[in-house]
Design a protein around this motif. Structure first.
Motif, PDB file in Angstrom:
ATOM      1  N   THR A  79       2.620  11.417   2.296  1.00 64.01           N
ATOM      2  CA  THR A  79       1.336  11.497   2.999  1.00 64.01           C
ATOM      3  C   THR A  79       1.438  12.480   4.156  1.00 64.01           C
ATOM      4  O   THR A  79       2.507  13.022   4.433  1.00 64.01           O
ATOM      5  CB  THR A  79       0.929  10.114   3.559  1.00 64.01           C
ATOM      6  N   SER A  80       0.329  12.679   4.823  1.00 71.63           N
ATOM      7  CA  SER A  80       0.323  13.554   5.996  1.00 71.63           C
ATOM      8  C   SER A  80       1.098  12.933   7.158  1.00 71.63           C
ATOM      9  O   SER A  80       1.495  13.630   8.083  1.00 71.63           O
ATOM     10  CB  SER A  80      -1.110  13.840   6.431  1.00 71.63           C
ATOM     11  N   LYS A  81       1.358  11.632   7.090  1.00 72.88           N
ATOM     12  CA  LYS A  81       2.127  10.944   8.132  1.00 72.88           C
ATOM     13  C   LYS A  81       3.556  10.659   7.692  1.00 72.88           C
ATOM     14  O   LYS A  81       4.240   9.854   8.299  1.00 72.88           O
ATOM     15  CB  LYS A  81       1.425   9.645   8.522  1.00 72.88           C
ATOM     16  N   GLY A  82       4.008  11.299   6.612  1.00 71.20           N
ATOM     17  CA  GLY A  82       5.377  11.141   6.142  1.00 71.20           C
ATOM     18  C   GLY A  82       5.457  10.402   4.825  1.00 71.20           C
ATOM     19  O   GLY A  82       4.448  10.025   4.235  1.00 71.20           O
ATOM     20  N   VAL A  83       6.680  10.190   4.360  1.00 68.38           N
ATOM     21  CA  VAL A  83       6.929   9.476   3.105  1.00 68.38           C
ATOM     22  C   VAL A  83       6.920   7.981   3.400  1.00 68.38           C
ATOM     23  O   VAL A  83       7.591   7.521   4.327  1.00 68.38           O
ATOM     24  CB  VAL A  83       8.278   9.910   2.494  1.00 68.38           C
ATOM     25  N   MET A  84       6.143   7.230   2.604  1.00 67.01           N
ATOM     26  CA  MET A  84       6.011   5.784   2.840  1.00 67.01           C
ATOM     27  C   MET A  84       5.595   5.087   1.557  1.00 67.01           C
ATOM     28  O   MET A  84       5.281   5.744   0.572  1.00 67.01           O
ATOM     29  CB  MET A  84       4.998   5.515   3.956  1.00 67.01           C
ATOM     30  N   THR A  85       5.585   3.752   1.607  1.00 67.01           N
ATOM     31  CA  THR A  85       5.134   2.972   0.453  1.00 67.01           C
ATOM     32  C   THR A  85       3.616   2.876   0.464  1.00 67.01           C
ATOM     33  O   THR A  85       2.965   3.212   1.461  1.00 67.01           O
ATOM     34  CB  THR A  85       5.717   1.551   0.488  1.00 67.01           C
ATOM     35  N   GLU A  86       3.069   2.386  -0.653  1.00 69.46           N
ATOM     36  CA  GLU A  86       1.607   2.275  -0.731  1.00 69.46           C
ATOM     37  C   GLU A  86       1.058   1.248   0.254  1.00 69.46           C
ATOM     38  O   GLU A  86      -0.038   1.410   0.774  1.00 69.46           O
ATOM     39  CB  GLU A  86       1.170   1.953  -2.174  1.00 69.46           C
ATOM     40  N   LYS A  87       1.844   0.215   0.568  1.00 76.28           N
ATOM     41  CA  LYS A  87       1.385  -0.793   1.533  1.00 76.28           C
ATOM     42  C   LYS A  87       1.312  -0.210   2.940  1.00 76.28           C
ATOM     43  O   LYS A  87       0.368  -0.474   3.696  1.00 76.28           O
ATOM     44  CB  LYS A  87       2.311  -2.009   1.496  1.00 76.28           C
ATOM     45  N   GLU A  88       2.311   0.588   3.309  1.00 69.82           N
ATOM     46  CA  GLU A  88       2.309   1.239   4.616  1.00 69.82           C
ATOM     47  C   GLU A  88       1.179   2.261   4.704  1.00 69.82           C
ATOM     48  O   GLU A  88       0.541   2.400   5.745  1.00 69.82           O
ATOM     49  CB  GLU A  88       3.655   1.925   4.878  1.00 69.82           C
TER      50      GLU A  88
ATOM     51  N   HIS B  77      -6.318   8.339  -3.232  1.00 73.11           N
ATOM     52  CA  HIS B  77      -7.074   8.117  -2.004  1.00 73.11           C
ATOM     53  C   HIS B  77      -6.729   6.734  -1.474  1.00 73.11           C
ATOM     54  O   HIS B  77      -6.254   5.871  -2.212  1.00 73.11           O
ATOM     55  CB  HIS B  77      -8.579   8.239  -2.309  1.00 73.11           C
ATOM     56  N   VAL B  78      -6.969   6.502  -0.211  1.00 75.49           N
ATOM     57  CA  VAL B  78      -6.602   5.225   0.402  1.00 75.49           C
ATOM     58  C   VAL B  78      -7.296   4.043  -0.285  1.00 75.49           C
ATOM     59  O   VAL B  78      -6.741   2.945  -0.343  1.00 75.49           O
ATOM     60  CB  VAL B  78      -6.854   5.243   1.928  1.00 75.49           C
ATOM     61  N   GLU B  79      -8.494   4.253  -0.837  1.00 73.76           N
ATOM     62  CA  GLU B  79      -9.211   3.160  -1.502  1.00 73.76           C
ATOM     63  C   GLU B  79      -8.614   2.802  -2.863  1.00 73.76           C
ATOM     64  O   GLU B  79      -8.812   1.691  -3.336  1.00 73.76           O
ATOM     65  CB  GLU B  79     -10.692   3.503  -1.696  1.00 73.76           C
ATOM     66  N   ASN B  80      -7.930   3.734  -3.517  1.00 74.72           N
ATOM     67  CA  ASN B  80      -7.384   3.417  -4.841  1.00 74.72           C
ATOM     68  C   ASN B  80      -5.891   3.718  -4.920  1.00 74.72           C
ATOM     69  O   ASN B  80      -5.429   4.355  -5.859  1.00 74.72           O
ATOM     70  CB  ASN B  80      -8.163   4.139  -5.944  1.00 74.72           C
ATOM     71  N   LEU B  81      -5.143   3.218  -3.947  1.00 74.97           N
ATOM     72  CA  LEU B  81      -3.687   3.333  -3.981  1.00 74.97           C
ATOM     73  C   LEU B  81      -3.145   2.432  -5.087  1.00 74.97           C
ATOM     74  O   LEU B  81      -3.661   1.338  -5.307  1.00 74.97           O
ATOM     75  CB  LEU B  81      -3.090   2.928  -2.626  1.00 74.97           C
ATOM     76  N   PRO B  82      -2.117   2.884  -5.811  1.00 75.36           N
ATOM     77  CA  PRO B  82      -1.615   2.095  -6.951  1.00 75.36           C
ATOM     78  C   PRO B  82      -0.879   0.837  -6.515  1.00 75.36           C
ATOM     79  O   PRO B  82      -0.241   0.805  -5.477  1.00 75.36           O
ATOM     80  CB  PRO B  82      -0.657   3.064  -7.645  1.00 75.36           C
ATOM     81  N   ARG B  83      -1.004  -0.207  -7.343  1.00 75.70           N
ATOM     82  CA  ARG B  83      -0.210  -1.430  -7.169  1.00 75.70           C
ATOM     83  C   ARG B  83       0.791  -1.481  -8.299  1.00 75.70           C
ATOM     84  O   ARG B  83       0.426  -1.384  -9.458  1.00 75.70           O
ATOM     85  CB  ARG B  83      -1.100  -2.670  -7.218  1.00 75.70           C
ATOM     86  N   VAL B  84       2.051  -1.624  -7.964  1.00 74.89           N
ATOM     87  CA  VAL B  84       3.116  -1.603  -8.962  1.00 74.89           C
ATOM     88  C   VAL B  84       3.538  -3.030  -9.263  1.00 74.89           C
ATOM     89  O   VAL B  84       3.905  -3.778  -8.359  1.00 74.89           O
ATOM     90  CB  VAL B  84       4.316  -0.784  -8.452  1.00 74.89           C
ATOM     91  N   LEU B  85       3.475  -3.410 -10.518  1.00 72.98           N
ATOM     92  CA  LEU B  85       3.890  -4.731 -10.978  1.00 72.98           C
ATOM     93  C   LEU B  85       3.195  -5.843 -10.169  1.00 72.98           C
ATOM     94  O   LEU B  85       3.825  -6.780  -9.704  1.00 72.98           O
ATOM     95  CB  LEU B  85       5.411  -4.860 -10.880  1.00 72.98           C
TER      96      LEU B  85
ATOM     97  N   LYS C  51      -1.673   2.113   3.147  1.00 76.33           N
ATOM     98  CA  LYS C  51      -2.925   1.377   3.298  1.00 76.33           C
ATOM     99  C   LYS C  51      -3.103   0.918   4.748  1.00 76.33           C
ATOM    100  O   LYS C  51      -4.190   0.984   5.300  1.00 76.33           O
ATOM    101  CB  LYS C  51      -2.942   0.184   2.347  1.00 76.33           C
ATOM    102  N   ALA C  52      -2.001   0.472   5.370  1.00 81.08           N
ATOM    103  CA  ALA C  52      -2.065   0.048   6.771  1.00 81.08           C
ATOM    104  C   ALA C  52      -2.362   1.229   7.694  1.00 81.08           C
ATOM    105  O   ALA C  52      -3.074   1.084   8.691  1.00 81.08           O
ATOM    106  CB  ALA C  52      -0.757  -0.617   7.179  1.00 81.08           C
ATOM    107  N   GLU C  53      -1.829   2.409   7.358  1.00 80.22           N
ATOM    108  CA  GLU C  53      -2.067   3.621   8.156  1.00 80.22           C
ATOM    109  C   GLU C  53      -3.400   4.276   7.815  1.00 80.22           C
ATOM    110  O   GLU C  53      -3.804   5.233   8.472  1.00 80.22           O
ATOM    111  CB  GLU C  53      -0.940   4.631   7.927  1.00 80.22           C
ATOM    112  N   ASN C  54      -4.048   3.797   6.742  1.00 80.65           N
ATOM    113  CA  ASN C  54      -5.323   4.320   6.272  1.00 80.65           C
ATOM    114  C   ASN C  54      -5.225   5.791   5.854  1.00 80.65           C
ATOM    115  O   ASN C  54      -6.044   6.615   6.229  1.00 80.65           O
ATOM    116  CB  ASN C  54      -6.422   4.120   7.329  1.00 80.65           C
TER     117      ASN C  54
END
Length: 132
Positions: free
Chosen positions: A108-117, A90-98, A119-122
């Motif tokens: 995601t429903s808005k395409g393939v992206m990184t966890e930072k993107e 879920h957007v509230e608990n996206l993983p942080r790597v290293l 989070k920005a797209e919610n």
């Protein structure tokens, strides 16, 4: 037969890095193309090219190495979600790597992206892999 094409993609890249290859060729699919674009955008690979000459097509990836130390830009590729055990975040608990030094690639429903993107797209989504 490959039952997990994304794991096959990651394994081919991992094996090419271990063998110090400059270029790796992978059978193409839309999700693999999107993962390749994310890796290029984040600086983990030097360049890529999609060849659609065959029925399926191929992806040619030029791997990135440090010119001085000859160390690869990608130290680890880890598959998280698999066909037998899907992993969603879920957007509230996206993983942080290293601690933010690596990236998690999400579908995601808005395409393939990184966890930072994401989070920005919610948006949340399926955690495909970790790269660092």
């Amino acid at each position: 037969m490959n039952t997990d094409p994304i794991a096959d993609y990651l394994t081919r890249v991992r094996n090419a890095i271990k063998a110090n290859h400059r270029v790796v060729e992978i059978p193409a699919s839309n999700i693999k193309k999107e993962i390749t674009k994310v890796l290029y955008k984040k600086g983990y690979i030097q360049s890529y090219r999609f060849d659609d000459a065959a029925v399926q097509g191929t992806i040619k990836i030029a791997l990135k190495y440090n010119p001085a130390t000859k160390k690869p830009a990608i130290t680890k590729l880890e598959r998280i979600s698999s066909p037998g055990l899907r992993t969603y975040a879920h957007v509230e608990n996206l993983p942080r790597v290293l601690s933010g030094l690596g990236i998690a690639i999400l579908s995601t429903s808005k395409g393939v992206m990184t966890e930072k993107e994401a989070k920005a797209e919610n948006v949340g989504g399926e955690v495909l892999c970790y790269v660092y």
